[in-house]
Write a protein that holds these residues in place. Structure first.
Motif, short mmCIF file in Angstrom:
data_model
loop_
_atom_site.label_atom_id
_atom_site.label_comp_id
_atom_site.label_asym_id
_atom_site.label_seq_id
_atom_site.Cartn_x
_atom_site.Cartn_y
_atom_site.Cartn_z
N PHE A 187 0.82 -1.21 0.00
CA PHE A 187 0.00 0.00 0.00
C PHE A 187 0.86 1.27 0.00
O PHE A 187 0.47 2.30 -0.54
N VAL A 188 2.07 1.18 0.58
CA VAL A 188 2.99 2.33 0.53
C VAL A 188 3.54 2.50 -0.88
O VAL A 188 3.65 3.62 -1.39
N GLU A 189 3.90 1.39 -1.53
CA GLU A 189 4.39 1.46 -2.90
C GLU A 189 3.31 2.02 -3.83
O GLU A 189 3.62 2.80 -4.74
N ALA A 190 2.07 1.62 -3.59
CA ALA A 190 0.98 2.14 -4.43
C ALA A 190 0.81 3.64 -4.24
O ALA A 190 0.63 4.39 -5.21
N ALA A 191 0.86 4.10 -2.96
CA ALA A 191 0.74 5.54 -2.71
C ALA A 191 1.91 6.31 -3.30
O ALA A 191 1.75 7.40 -3.85
N ARG A 192 3.11 5.73 -3.24
CA ARG A 192 4.28 6.38 -3.83
C ARG A 192 4.13 6.46 -5.36
O ARG A 192 4.49 7.47 -5.97
N ALA A 193 3.59 5.40 -5.96
CA ALA A 193 3.39 5.42 -7.41
C ALA A 193 2.36 6.46 -7.84
O ALA A 193 2.43 6.99 -8.96
N LEU A 194 1.43 6.78 -6.94
CA LEU A 194 0.42 7.80 -7.24
C LEU A 194 0.92 9.21 -6.98
O LEU A 194 0.17 10.17 -7.15
N GLY A 195 2.17 9.33 -6.54
CA GLY A 195 2.75 10.66 -6.38
C GLY A 195 2.78 11.20 -4.98
O GLY A 195 3.08 12.39 -4.80
N ALA A 196 2.50 10.39 -3.99
CA ALA A 196 2.52 10.87 -2.61
C ALA A 196 3.94 11.20 -2.19
O ALA A 196 4.88 10.46 -2.48
N GLY A 197 4.12 12.34 -1.51
CA GLY A 197 5.43 12.75 -1.05
C GLY A 197 5.83 12.06 0.24
O GLY A 197 5.06 11.27 0.82
N GLY A 198 7.03 12.36 0.72
CA GLY A 198 7.55 11.70 1.92
C GLY A 198 6.71 11.95 3.15
O GLY A 198 6.39 11.03 3.91
N ALA A 199 6.33 13.21 3.38
CA ALA A 199 5.55 13.53 4.57
C ALA A 199 4.19 12.84 4.53
O ALA A 199 3.71 12.32 5.56
N ARG A 200 3.55 12.82 3.37
CA ARG A 200 2.25 12.17 3.26
C ARG A 200 2.37 10.67 3.46
O ARG A 200 1.53 10.05 4.13
N LEU A 201 3.41 10.08 2.92
CA LEU A 201 3.60 8.64 3.10
C LEU A 201 3.82 8.30 4.59
O LEU A 201 3.27 7.33 5.09
N MET A 202 4.62 9.13 5.26
CA MET A 202 4.92 8.85 6.67
C MET A 202 3.69 9.00 7.56
O MET A 202 3.37 8.10 8.34
#
Length: 293
Positions: A187-202
């Protein structure tokens, strides 16, 4: 000929994670008892000063000189300055619990931030933050707190900051390990692929999935903060009289232990039972939020 048709079996709907965690927590009897005790203690220290007929620093000048006995007017007696011991115990509980809770919040926020940055970014950020954490862990906590308290006359806000700053390391290590694991999940890889930045991912994707261990760590930090504050006040480096805390009540009662033990036993029992209840609550939350099965 017998009817061989089968009726569909009734399948119970799956329970939510919250319901399963609550059921596991309620099975942990010491944790439930600890939670009840903490709720009762919190209610007492909140409303007690408003219903007590005495102020915590009010003196009965006819009783000055030595501790007074337990009577119907003073259930736990009076101290050597003629102040009601029960009122001071309740007011001291308000200060000790507030410092413990606020110190635990400070340590949890600081530890979560350090652990999240180290576990998410890894590399030199992880190395720098974890080596700094190791250095702080190598310093004995109580002597350092005594030094800081000796340099600065500790008010409650300053004591909260000192306590919180010195007990965050365990939370940081725990959060780091959780982030190292969760950052590789799908789910983190998917969010990163959709363009989520570091702060949003964390803070939007990873942190909510690590909230269980953080809650347990925060609960246990409350007990550590209460013990540290009580030790400082007992040694005379914490909050100073006439403001009472459980620690400085023990300190002042130690001089009269042979003639008035009823002044020392209640604050000692309050510290013991409160820390024990917090630890039981932490154990119950760990079993409920992180089941081994």
């Amino acid at each position: 000929m017998a009817d061989l048709s089968l009726t569909p079996a009734t399948v119970a709907p799956p329970q939510s994670y919250g319901r399963r965690a609550l059921r596991r927590f309620l099975k942990h009897k010491p944790a439930v008892a600890g939670l009840v005790f903490l709720l009762v203690m919190g209610l007492i220290v909140l409303i007690g000063p408003f219903v007590s007929p005495y102020a915590f620093d009010a003196q009965d000048f006819t009783l000055i000189g030595s501790p007074g006995p337990m009577t119907s007017a003073h259930w736990l007696g009076t101290d050597e300055l003629g102040r009601d011991a029960l009122t001071r115990l309740i007011h001291g509980g308000r200060i000790s619990l507030a410092v413990g809770l606020a110190g635990a919040i400070v340590s949890t926020v600081l530890g979560t931030l350090v652990g999240a940055l180290a576990g998410f970014y890894r590399g030199w950020t992880d190395t720098l933050l974890m080596r700094f954490t190791d250095v702080i862990l190598c310093i004995p906590t109580l002597p350092l707190v005594l030094l800081l308290s000796g340099l600065f006359r500790p008010s409650p806000p300053l004591l909260v900051a000192i306590v919180g700053i010195l007990i965050w390391m365990g939370t940081a290590r725990l959060v780091r390990s959780q982030f190292l694991t969760l950052r590789e999940r799908e789910f983190v890889e998917a969010a990163r692929a959709l363009g989520a930045g570091g702060a949003r991912l964390m803070f939007r994707h990873i942190l909510p999935n690590a909230i269980g261990p953080i809650t347990v760590a925060a609960t246990l930090a409350v007990g550590s903060a209460i013990m540290l504050e009580s030790a400082l006040s007992f040694l005379g480096f914490g909050i100073q009289p006439p403001v009472p805390t459980w620690g400085n009540l023990l300190n002042s009662a130690s001089s009269w232990l042979s003639v008035a033990p009823w002044l020392a036993i209640p604050p000692g029992l309050c510290i013991l039972l409160t820390v024990l209840s917090v630890n039981f609550l932490g154990d119950g939350l760990r079993d409920a939020l992180e089941p081994k099965d």
